[in-house]
Design a protein around this motif. Sequence first.
Motif, PDB file in Angstrom:
ATOM      1  N   THR A 174      60.142  36.742  40.421  1.00 43.31           N
ATOM      2  CA  THR A 174      61.013  37.183  39.227  1.00 43.31           C
ATOM      3  C   THR A 174      61.038  35.629  38.434  1.00 43.31           C
ATOM      4  OG1 THR A 174      61.928  34.880  41.160  1.00 43.31           O
ATOM      5  CG2 THR A 174      63.275  36.945  40.925  1.00 43.31           C
ATOM      6  N   ASN A 175      59.510  34.958  39.066  1.00 39.85           N
ATOM      7  CA  ASN A 175      58.829  34.240  38.374  1.00 39.85           C
ATOM      8  C   ASN A 175      57.781  34.455  37.958  1.00 39.85           C
ATOM      9  OD1 ASN A 175      58.624  33.411  40.516  1.00 39.85           O
ATOM     10  ND2 ASN A 175      59.358  31.333  40.372  1.00 39.85           N
ATOM     11  N   ASN A 176      56.899  35.001  38.728  1.00 42.80           N
ATOM     12  CA  ASN A 176      55.279  34.719  38.422  1.00 42.80           C
ATOM     13  C   ASN A 176      54.436  36.630  38.894  1.00 42.80           C
ATOM     14  OD1 ASN A 176      54.880  36.581  41.279  1.00 42.80           O
ATOM     15  ND2 ASN A 176      56.279  34.835  41.733  1.00 42.80           N
ATOM     16  N   MET A 177      53.432  36.909  38.048  1.00 41.04           N
ATOM     17  CA  MET A 177      53.287  38.650  38.428  1.00 41.04           C
ATOM     18  C   MET A 177      51.813  38.210  38.744  1.00 41.04           C
ATOM     19  SD  MET A 177      51.480  40.161  34.614  1.00 41.04           S
ATOM     20  CE  MET A 177      50.588  39.194  34.660  1.00 41.04           C
ATOM     21  N   SER A 178      51.233  39.359  39.316  1.00 38.18           N
ATOM     22  CA  SER A 178      49.492  39.053  39.446  1.00 38.18           C
ATOM     23  C   SER A 178      49.167  40.810  39.585  1.00 38.18           C
ATOM     24  CB  SER A 178      49.342  38.697  41.158  1.00 38.18           C
ATOM     25  OG  SER A 178      50.472  38.548  41.848  1.00 38.18           O
ATOM     26  N   PHE A 179      47.897  40.996  39.297  1.00 37.95           N
ATOM     27  CA  PHE A 179      47.187  41.818  39.283  1.00 37.95           C
ATOM     28  C   PHE A 179      45.806  42.419  39.339  1.00 37.95           C
ATOM     29  CE2 PHE A 179      47.770  42.511  35.251  1.00 37.95           C
ATOM     30  CZ  PHE A 179      46.592  42.908  34.291  1.00 37.95           C
ATOM     31  N   PHE A 180      45.081  43.226  40.089  1.00 41.71           N
ATOM     32  CA  PHE A 180      43.629  43.023  39.780  1.00 41.71           C
ATOM     33  C   PHE A 180      43.438  44.429  39.445  1.00 41.71           C
ATOM     34  CE2 PHE A 180      44.470  43.741  43.984  1.00 41.71           C
ATOM     35  CZ  PHE A 180      43.875  44.634  44.389  1.00 41.71           C
ATOM     36  N   CYS A 181      42.491  44.932  38.917  1.00 42.41           N
ATOM     37  CA  CYS A 181      42.097  46.223  38.631  1.00 42.41           C
ATOM     38  C   CYS A 181      40.203  45.993  38.359  1.00 42.41           C
ATOM     39  CB  CYS A 181      42.739  47.310  37.445  1.00 42.41           C
ATOM     40  SG  CYS A 181      43.068  45.761  35.865  1.00 42.41           S
ATOM     41  N   ILE A 182      40.185  47.624  38.393  1.00 41.87           N
ATOM     42  CA  ILE A 182      38.790  47.411  38.019  1.00 41.87           C
ATOM     43  C   ILE A 182      37.880  48.567  37.430  1.00 41.87           C
ATOM     44  CG2 ILE A 182      37.821  46.846  41.392  1.00 41.87           C
ATOM     45  CD1 ILE A 182      37.536  49.812  41.243  1.00 41.87           C
ATOM     46  N   ASN A 183      36.757  48.362  36.358  1.00 39.80           N
ATOM     47  CA  ASN A 183      36.193  49.385  35.549  1.00 39.80           C
ATOM     48  C   ASN A 183      34.788  49.297  37.007  1.00 39.80           C
ATOM     49  OD1 ASN A 183      35.670  51.405  34.158  1.00 39.80           O
ATOM     50  ND2 ASN A 183      37.331  50.371  32.544  1.00 39.80           N
ATOM     51  N   VAL A 184      33.586  50.604  36.821  1.00 41.08           N
ATOM     52  CA  VAL A 184      32.926  51.535  37.284  1.00 41.08           C
ATOM     53  C   VAL A 184      32.022  51.285  35.972  1.00 41.08           C
ATOM     54  CG1 VAL A 184      31.411  53.155  38.187  1.00 41.08           C
ATOM     55  CG2 VAL A 184      33.812  52.841  38.644  1.00 41.08           C
ATOM     56  N   ASN A 185      30.688  50.643  36.837  1.00 37.63           N
ATOM     57  CA  ASN A 185      29.098  49.845  35.775  1.00 37.63           C
ATOM     58  C   ASN A 185      29.491  49.997  34.413  1.00 37.63           C
ATOM     59  OD1 ASN A 185      26.888  50.488  35.590  1.00 37.63           O
ATOM     60  ND2 ASN A 185      26.850  52.892  35.159  1.00 37.63           N
ATOM     61  N   MET A 186      30.122  48.982  34.493  1.00 37.16           N
ATOM     62  CA  MET A 186      30.208  47.884  33.106  1.00 37.16           C
ATOM     63  C   MET A 186      29.906  46.280  32.982  1.00 37.16           C
ATOM     64  SD  MET A 186      34.331  47.471  31.619  1.00 37.16           S
ATOM     65  CE  MET A 186      34.722  49.280  30.331  1.00 37.16           C
ATOM     66  N   SER A 187      29.764  46.127  31.958  1.00 39.55           N
ATOM     67  CA  SER A 187      29.161  44.161  32.038  1.00 39.55           C
ATOM     68  C   SER A 187      30.361  44.189  32.001  1.00 39.55           C
ATOM     69  CB  SER A 187      28.256  44.444  30.984  1.00 39.55           C
ATOM     70  OG  SER A 187      29.052  44.572  29.365  1.00 39.55           O
ATOM     71  N   THR A 188      30.262  42.347  31.993  1.00 41.74           N
ATOM     72  CA  THR A 188      31.531  41.522  32.093  1.00 41.74           C
ATOM     73  C   THR A 188      31.514  41.118  30.785  1.00 41.74           C
ATOM     74  OG1 THR A 188      29.753  40.142  33.863  1.00 41.74           O
ATOM     75  CG2 THR A 188      31.595  39.110  32.132  1.00 41.74           C
ATOM     76  N   ALA A 189      31.084  41.591  29.325  1.00 38.51           N
ATOM     77  CA  ALA A 189      30.502  41.607  27.913  1.00 38.51           C
ATOM     78  C   ALA A 189      32.127  42.670  28.170  1.00 38.51           C
ATOM     79  CB  ALA A 189      29.565  41.108  27.047  1.00 38.51           C
TER      80      ALA A 189
END
Length: 484
Positions: free
Chosen positions: A265-280
């Motif tokens: 009701t007053n917050n959101m969180s999520f995480f997602c990933i990607n493969v073989n990708m640089s930080t930049a």
Amino acid sequence: MPGSMEAPNFETFMFKNGTIDACYLNTALGIPCEQGSVPAIGVDARTPQDIQAAINFALQYDLKLVVKNTGHDFLGRSTARGSFVIWTHNMKNITFDAQFTPQGAPANETYQAIIVGAGIQWYEAYDTVNQHGRMMVGAASYGGSVGAGGGWLQGGGHSALSPTYGLGVDNALEMTVVTSTGAYLTVNNYQNPDLFWALRGGGGGTYGIVTSVTYRTYEQLPVVMYSVQANVTNATIMKELIGGVIHLQPNLTDAGWGGYGSFGTNNMSFFCINVNMSTAAANASTQLLTNYLLGLEAEGVSSTAGIYSFNSWYEWYTYIFGSAGENGNNLMLTSRLLSRDTLASRYSDVAEILYDCQAFFSMVAGGKVSEADPDSAGVNPAWRNAVVESNCIVYWQDGATAEEISGITDQLKTWIKEMHDVTPQDGAYYNEASLYEIDWQYTFFGSHYAKLKEIKDKYDPYRLFVVAEGVGSEEWNEELTCRW
């Protein structure tokens, strides 16, 4: 346990007068332990021959048959009151084959593949392929307890890797299955291709009993994780945030990002990933969403976003999901496969519902999932237009009365109708849904239903395999004990 379910409400049985027959985990309630909907008898199958014998026994004595592996089933399809269960959980054969060729395929068609018995769970499959420097599309659950060779695949099978490599059904190469006639078949694109098509998304417990699945694997690669947290001061801004976040999802999933999140009701969180990708590159491809959240600061939204690197997908998986989680909640849920059109034009309307139900969402479509031919597998074609799967869930405590449960499920039905009215073409995920979905044949299977029914009738002439809201179940009464 042969009869236990992840959601123990499906172990209970409610009579029409509201009396509940159950054996509650909470013994402090002082309620006598009854059989409920837990099967009274069954077979602990270890081989296909065990399954063939069990099927013959069920047919001979006209028994209500259910098939169960791990019991991760949100529609209660792997249990039934007074039933005979075939339990496949101990079919634990597992083999890695670096030069696998499907039966009947050209000799030059080879894959680095893993063959899992029906009882293998994802933690076992992931451990095995990692030992060979590989990774694979599979389920995400704490402790890896979901089965790799059962209903996950037969319902479609999504993964955080799906935007990069497709659904589970897009990665299955071959299966072995026992049908109601007792036939033990190998099915793939070259042998019994119609049954192979149906088993990839046409629903578990419907066409036969799968005894093994062969999946393709991929080179084990590094991954980056994008993690986001946001806190909001009022409901109006929270709804705006939900709408904005889901509106931007195609930019993420089409770039290969896959993961999971939730709205409060007053917050959101999520995480997602990607493969073989640089930080930049990761920062660049997520900048649009990060900037959107930062732009809400003036409206009282505080947010943090970060990029984290892992040496391999397996390292990330064990970091997030390696520990066992809690099960045992009485619950029902509904899902919606939110399409590109919906996220482009109806995101504000959807946000109202997701706010109301404090929804979970999974970034498990778009990208590679959208690129597949909608008719390449029996899975709901709505998956090929989807970007995000949303879930609304209701819970109740052990010992709740029939009236209390009815009130809680009425709320679920309200969300189902509201979401259906806003997204009538989007469909739902068969493995994560309720017994109250509107127009379930279309909602779960879309335009594939008629073909799936033909295949069902061909391979199950005795109509032995029937589950709630499964293909062909419309021919049976509500209890699935008498055929019309």
